[in-house]
Structure formats: structure tokens, C-alpha cells
Design an enzyme around this catalytic site. Structure first.
Site, PDB file in Angstrom:
ATOM      1  N   GLY A  52       2.584   3.814   1.510  1.00  0.00           N
ATOM      2  CA  GLY A  52       3.112   4.122   2.840  1.00  0.00           C
ATOM      3  C   GLY A  52       3.407   5.592   3.020  1.00  0.00           C
ATOM      4  CG  ASP A  64       6.245   3.312  -7.768  1.00  0.00           C
ATOM      5  OD1 ASP A  64       5.726   4.440  -7.836  1.00  0.00           O
ATOM      6  OD2 ASP A  64       5.831   2.432  -6.994  1.00  0.00           O
ATOM      7  NE  ARG A 122       3.266   8.240  -8.862  1.00  0.00           N
ATOM      8  CZ  ARG A 122       4.002   7.248  -8.401  1.00  0.00           C
ATOM      9  NH1 ARG A 122       5.305   7.242  -8.562  1.00  0.00           N
ATOM     10  NH2 ARG A 122       3.436   6.232  -7.769  1.00  0.00           N
ATOM     11  NE  ARG A 143       0.626   1.261  -6.921  1.00  0.00           N
ATOM     12  CZ  ARG A 143       1.755   1.940  -6.870  1.00  0.00           C
ATOM     13  NH1 ARG A 143       2.886   1.324  -7.061  1.00  0.00           N
ATOM     14  NH2 ARG A 143       1.750   3.231  -6.634  1.00  0.00           N
ATOM     15  N   GLY A 199       0.823  -1.216   0.000  1.00  0.00           N
ATOM     16  CA  GLY A 199       0.000   0.000   0.000  1.00  0.00           C
ATOM     17  C   GLY A 199       0.847   1.253   0.000  1.00  0.00           C
ATOM     18  CG  ASP A 250       5.112  -3.314  -5.095  1.00  0.00           C
ATOM     19  OD1 ASP A 250       5.757  -4.342  -5.338  1.00  0.00           O
ATOM     20  OD2 ASP A 250       5.602  -2.323  -4.533  1.00  0.00           O
ATOM     21  CG  ASN A 251       7.392  -0.689  -7.804  1.00  0.00           C
ATOM     22  OD1 ASN A 251       6.545  -0.077  -7.175  1.00  0.00           O
ATOM     23  ND2 ASN A 251       8.597  -0.929  -7.333  1.00  0.00           N
TER      24      ASN A 251
HETATM   25  P1  AMP Z   1       8.725   1.359  -3.545  1.00  0.00           P
HETATM   26  O1  AMP Z   1      10.054   0.727  -3.306  1.00  0.00           O
HETATM   27  O2  AMP Z   1       8.808   2.859  -3.711  1.00  0.00           O
HETATM   28  O3  AMP Z   1       7.934   0.722  -4.606  1.00  0.00           O
HETATM   29  O4  AMP Z   1       7.931   1.178  -2.176  1.00  0.00           O
HETATM   30  C1  AMP Z   1       7.599  -0.063  -1.640  1.00  0.00           C
HETATM   31  C2  AMP Z   1       6.685   0.146  -0.457  1.00  0.00           C
HETATM   32  O5  AMP Z   1       7.348   0.849   0.596  1.00  0.00           O
HETATM   33  C3  AMP Z   1       5.432   0.928  -0.746  1.00  0.00           C
HETATM   34  O6  AMP Z   1       4.430   0.384   0.048  1.00  0.00           O
HETATM   35  C4  AMP Z   1       5.812   2.321  -0.312  1.00  0.00           C
HETATM   36  O7  AMP Z   1       4.683   3.133  -0.022  1.00  0.00           O
HETATM   37  C5  AMP Z   1       6.621   2.030   0.932  1.00  0.00           C
HETATM   38  N1  AMP Z   1       7.572   3.103   1.270  1.00  0.00           N
HETATM   39  C6  AMP Z   1       8.701   3.448   0.606  1.00  0.00           C
HETATM   40  N2  AMP Z   1       9.344   4.450   1.237  1.00  0.00           N
HETATM   41  C7  AMP Z   1       8.609   4.767   2.336  1.00  0.00           C
HETATM   42  C8  AMP Z   1       8.739   5.711   3.401  1.00  0.00           C
HETATM   43  N3  AMP Z   1       9.764   6.568   3.475  1.00  0.00           N
HETATM   44  N4  AMP Z   1       7.784   5.720   4.356  1.00  0.00           N
HETATM   45  C9  AMP Z   1       6.749   4.874   4.314  1.00  0.00           C
HETATM   46  N5  AMP Z   1       6.568   3.955   3.343  1.00  0.00           N
HETATM   47  C10 AMP Z   1       7.479   3.890   2.368  1.00  0.00           C
HETATM   48 MG    MG Z   2       6.307   1.270  -5.506  1.00  0.00          MG
END
Ligand code: AMP
Ligand code: MG
Length: 482
Positions: free
Chosen positions: A85, A259, A169, A176, A83, A249-250
Site C-alpha cells: 500500500g 516488516d 530496504r 511472503r 499488497g 503477509d509478514n
Molecule cells: P503491515 O501492518 O505493515 O504489514 O501492513 C499491512 C498492510 O497495510 C500492507 O498492505 C501495507 O502496505 C498497508 N499499509 C500500512 N500502512 C499503510 C499506509 N500508511 N498507507 C497505505 N498502506 C499502508
Molecule cells: Mg506487512
């Protein structure tokens, strides 16, 4: 101004939520052409209400910002609850062509999906997504777009203290493969496919409307997503883009790139190219991207099985037949793209395929810059072969290749239309982000000017066309969780 289609139709996948305060919002960059497409006045975006919208701190009265739920396979391991985050879906614009476009904020604070994360983002990585996604768009590659980056005035604690920012964005949606995985798990738990079906119908309506009239609409959805992703990954491969974290998820249902974390453009051609510091096994290396796309599509297909056919054996057979067409779709998109890159759009497969197969190992052997090569090759089509010959170690082999390529009568004008001069090269991006983090936005603006008009060679911009120092390129790494 904003619709609430996702939140209204799929409330089980949306947690209404608010952004954290932005004590000192400062607009770092705004995308005026994109704002115009969305029917938003860029000057309004620069004002207090605009900055409020771009940081999520001023919510239009009719909007319901929400964090979206999704699951996903990360590096092959299933995570049932990921989800947003640190992101919020503000709602959807209807753009100037009548299409729905999500407005989504990244770095807007912790949400119930934040797990251990702080919910924040730093200026550097958000500007990085801005530059690279806009470069991808200018290259003609489907992608989420960047509307603005606003510094929040809030510190973000990473290895050092960094200035915080929110990226606004725009995407044709944020659905996804992982959204389907989440909905499929809910449906399995509850013993009915209601949520899954509503999600699939929502996706069909927004992205693949032709599937709505197919005999088996959910199989047609799988076909359409598979075709869109085959074309997308072929386009990545054609420009040397390495996504870096192709978790399910990406990967979008729309077929847009999403992403931009540890992504980067390959310089010296090598299928094993990996930039991400955490991808030690090379799962998401340049050359693995088509295979990983198919792997992710298989995870997508699994979620659709109960909708495709009530008999699970029959559903699997239909889904497998659909996925079987991926390889051919990919090959066609890749080969057509290479025909144009080599300036021989009409050449038959029997002559182009061996030409490609003999070229790539030579490029790898000589560490040829993947982008520069095609522009130098166009020079050879115009009669000056010396610059491109100078890139190769085994000249006899390359001369033989040049001879066979010339026999196909390549057209340099075709080549220059599809082969970029300017891509967001890693050393240029790093320099621009370092300057921007220190408060100087000049280098970022110059880089944006180059990469958003990538095909036209401009006098004075030579340094944007050149590869980085070999030592820099060889050790360049990108970081996730930014
Ligand atoms: P990503 O690697 O950007 O695709 O993120 C993978 C997951 O980690 C997703 O659920 C993001 O919302 C969460 N996420 C990445 N960075 C953060 C952060 N600094 N704080 C909270 N959630 C994060
Ligand atoms: Mg992501």
C-alpha cells in the site's frame, strides 16, 4: 544496475507504479557496509541521483518499480487483497556474492493497494525498522536489511504532524506466505495453476534451489520453508524478540525476518509478553510465536496442495507429514541454541532439557531481564555468582539450579559469543527516535554503534546494557499502521 526478475517473471503480481515526490530529500542514515555488499558507492547514494533512487523519485532507465500484490491472514482473518500500500519494489541487485537482493522502498506514496492509507511513513518508525533490523542482522538472525532512511520533507499526519521518510530496504526477496495465498486464489479462480507454479518455481530458484532436484519439488519447497522458519523463530525466541504482527503477509518464503512494525525485545522474562497495542488477545505474544509460525506454515501448505499432488487427499497427507516435522526442527534449534547460551554445547539432551525447563519459570517468577541474565551467568561460570544470584527471589531454588548447571562445566567464552550485551532496548530506541524526529541524530548513531556489535562489551557503553525503568517497561506499547 537493477534487474527486473520479479516484474518480468510474475507480472500478474506486480503493478508498475511511481513514487510520490520528495520535496526536500535529506539522508538521515546510510548503511555503508551493506551498500558495499551491493556494489553501490555510498558517496553516490548521498548525491542527487542516489537520493532519487532511495526515494524512488529517480528511476534508473532499466528499472520498473512496482507495487507487489499479496493477500494474507491478519490476526487470523483472511484478507484477499493487501499488497504494497505504501511501498515499491525497485528491482533486484546482484550482490558481491552473485545473489539477487531486492531493493524495496517503504513510505514512497499511495499505490493501488493503499486502501484508506496515505501511503506514507514517518521518520520515527522508519528509523525504528533500520535500528532493529540491523541489530537482528548483527545478532546473526536472518532478516531484511536497512540500506538508508531519507527524510522526504513531506509532512505525515498521524496523531500529530510528523516528518515523512522513506526506508530503503534490501531483502533476498519480498515473497511472503501471503504472495502464495494471492496466487493460489488467482489460480483457483482461473482454474489453472500456471501462476502458482511460476511463483513456486521463482521461489525455489531464488531461495531453496535444492528443492528443484527433489522428487516432488513443491513438497520439498514446503519442507525447506518450514525448516527455515523453524530455525528463524527459534532464533527469535533465543534472543527474546517479539515480532508483534505475525500475519501471513509478514512471513517470508526466504526465512528472513520482515516488516518491523510493533516488534520489540522482551526485558523481564514472561512468555505472555506482548507490546503491540492492537494485539489485545496476545495472539502474537512471545511464547506463542512457534505455534503461530506453524499455523502460518499450514496456510502456506494449503496454497501448494494443487502442486504437491493432483489428488487432493494425497496432497493433504503429504503436506501434513511435512508440517509434522516442524516441532522437531524447532525443538532442535531451540535446544542447541540454549546449550550455547548456557555454555554447555556438548551436554546431552537429558541434562539440558530439564535445566531449561527449571530455569525459565524461575526467571519469570523473579522478572529477570532475559538478556542481562546470560551475561551475568557467564560471570558465575568465571567464579562470581553474586550478580546473577541477586536477580532471583527464590535463592534456594536458584542455587540448586546453579549447582546442577555447574556440574556440566559451562564455558563462559562460549556464552559470551552468543549472548548479546547490547540489544535495542525499548527505552533506548524510543529516546533515539524522539531525538531524531526533533533533528538530533546523535543518540541514534550511538545506539546503532552499540547494537551492531552486540557481543563485545565496551567501556563507556554501560547504559546501553541496562534494562529500562520497571514502570516504563511494564507499560511499553508499540503501534501498528505507523
Ligand atoms: P503491515 O501492518 O505493515 O504489514 O501492513 C499491512 C498492510 O497495510 C500492507 O498492505 C501495507 O502496505 C498497508 N499499509 C500500512 N500502512 C499503510 C499506509 N500508511 N498507507 C497505505 N498502506 C499502508
Ligand atoms: Mg506487512
Amino acid at each position: 544496475m537493477l534487474q527486473g526478475r520479479f516484474v518480468g517473471e510474475l507480472p500478474e503480481l506486480a503493478v508498475p507504479w511511481k513514487a510520490e515526490a520528495a520535496p526536500q530529500p535529506q539522508l538521515l542514515v546510510v548503511n555503508e557496509p551493506l551498500a558495499a555488499e551491493l556494489g553501490v558507492d555510498a558517496d553516490w547514494l548521498r548525491g542527487p541521483d542516489g537520493l532519487g533512487l532511495l526515494t524512488g523519485t529517480v528511476v534508473p532507465s532499466d528499472a520498473t518499480p512496482a507495487a507487489q500484490a499479496y493477500a494474507g491472514h491478519q490476526f487470523g482473518g483472511y484478507q484477499p487483497r493487501l499488497g504494497d500500500g505504501r511501498a515499491l519494489l525497485m528491482g533486484e541487485f546482484v550482490d558481491s556474492t552473485g545473489r539477487l537482493r531486492d531493493l524495496h522502498l517503504k513510505g514512497s506514496g499511495r499505490t493501488p493497494f493503499a486502501r484508506g492509507g496515505d501511503g506514507l511513513a514517518a521518520v520515527g518508525p522508519m528509523l525504528r525498522e533500520y535500528v532493529i533490523s540491523e541489530a537482528m542482522h548483527a545478532l546473526g538472525i536472518p532478516t531484511t536489511r536497512a540500506l538508508a532512511v531519507v527524510a522526504t520533507g513531506r509532512p505525515v499526519y498521524r496523531d500529530t504532524v510528523l516528518p515523512g521518510a522513506v526506508l530503503a530496504r534490501v531483502a533476498s526477496s519480498h515473497l511472503r506466505v501471503g504472495t502464495f495465498q494471492y496466487a493460489a486464489a488467482v489460480s483457483a479462480r482461473e482454474g489453472n495453476v500456471d501462476l502458482l507454479r511460476r511463483l513456486a518455481d521463482h521461489a525455489i530458484a531464488r531461495h531453496h534451489p535444492a528443492a528443484a532436484v527433489a522428487e516432488n519439488r513443491y513438497l520439498a519447497l514446503l519442507d525447506a520453508v518450514s525448516a527455515a522458519q523453524a530455525k528463524l523463530v527459534a532464533q527469535w525466541m533465543l534472543v527474546g524478540f517479539v515480532h508483534g504482527v505475525m500475519n501471513t503477509d509478514n512471513m517470508t518464503i526466504s526465512g528472513e525476518t520482515i516488516d518491523y512494525g510493533p516488534c520489540a525485545f522482551m526485558e523481564a522474562f514472561d512468555p505472555a509478553t506482548v507490546f503491540s497495542s492492537i494485539d489485545s488477545s496476545g495472539r502474537y505474544a512471545y511464547g506463542n510465536q512457534p505455534a503461530i509460525t506453524l499455523w502460518n506454515l499450514a496456510r502456506f501448505a494449503e496454497t501448494l496442495l494443487p502442486l504437491i499432488h493432483e489428488n487432493s487427499g494425497a496432497a493433504i497427507a503429504l503436506a501434513e507429514a511435512s508440517l509434522d516435522s516442524f516441532a522437531g526442527l524447532y525443538e532442535t534449534a531451540w535446544t542447541d541454541g540454549m546449550r550455547a547460551k548456557l555454555g554447555v554445547p556438548g551436554a546431552p539432551a537429558e541434562s539440558v532439557t530439564p535445566l531449561i525447563e527449571q530455569l525459565l519459570p524461575q526467571m519469570q517468577q523473579s522478572h529477570v531481564d532475559y538478556t542481562l541474565f546470560y551475561r551475568l551467568l557467564a560471570g558465575a561460570a568465571r567464579g562470581d555468582a553474586e550478580p546473577v544470584r541477586g536477580e532471583f527471589i527464590d535463592l534456594a531454588a536458584f542455587d540448586e539450579w546453579l549447582g546442577r548447571w555447574r556440574a556440566l562445566e559451562p564455558d563462559p567464552a562460549v556464552m559470551d559469543r552468543v549472548n548479546p550485551v547490547y540489544i535495542p532496548r525499548n527505552h533506548l530506541v524510543e529516546d533515539a527516535l524522539t531525538a531524531a524526529t526533533g533533528g538530533d541524530l546523535g543518540p541514534l548513531q550511538q545506539l546503532l554503534t552499540a547494537v551492531t556489535a552486540p557481543f563485545e562489551e565496551r567501556p563507556g557503553s554501560e547504559r546501553f546494557a541496562e534494562p529500562g525503568e520497571k514502570e516504563f517497561s511494564a507499560s511499553f506499547q508499540t503501534f501498528c499502521g505507523t
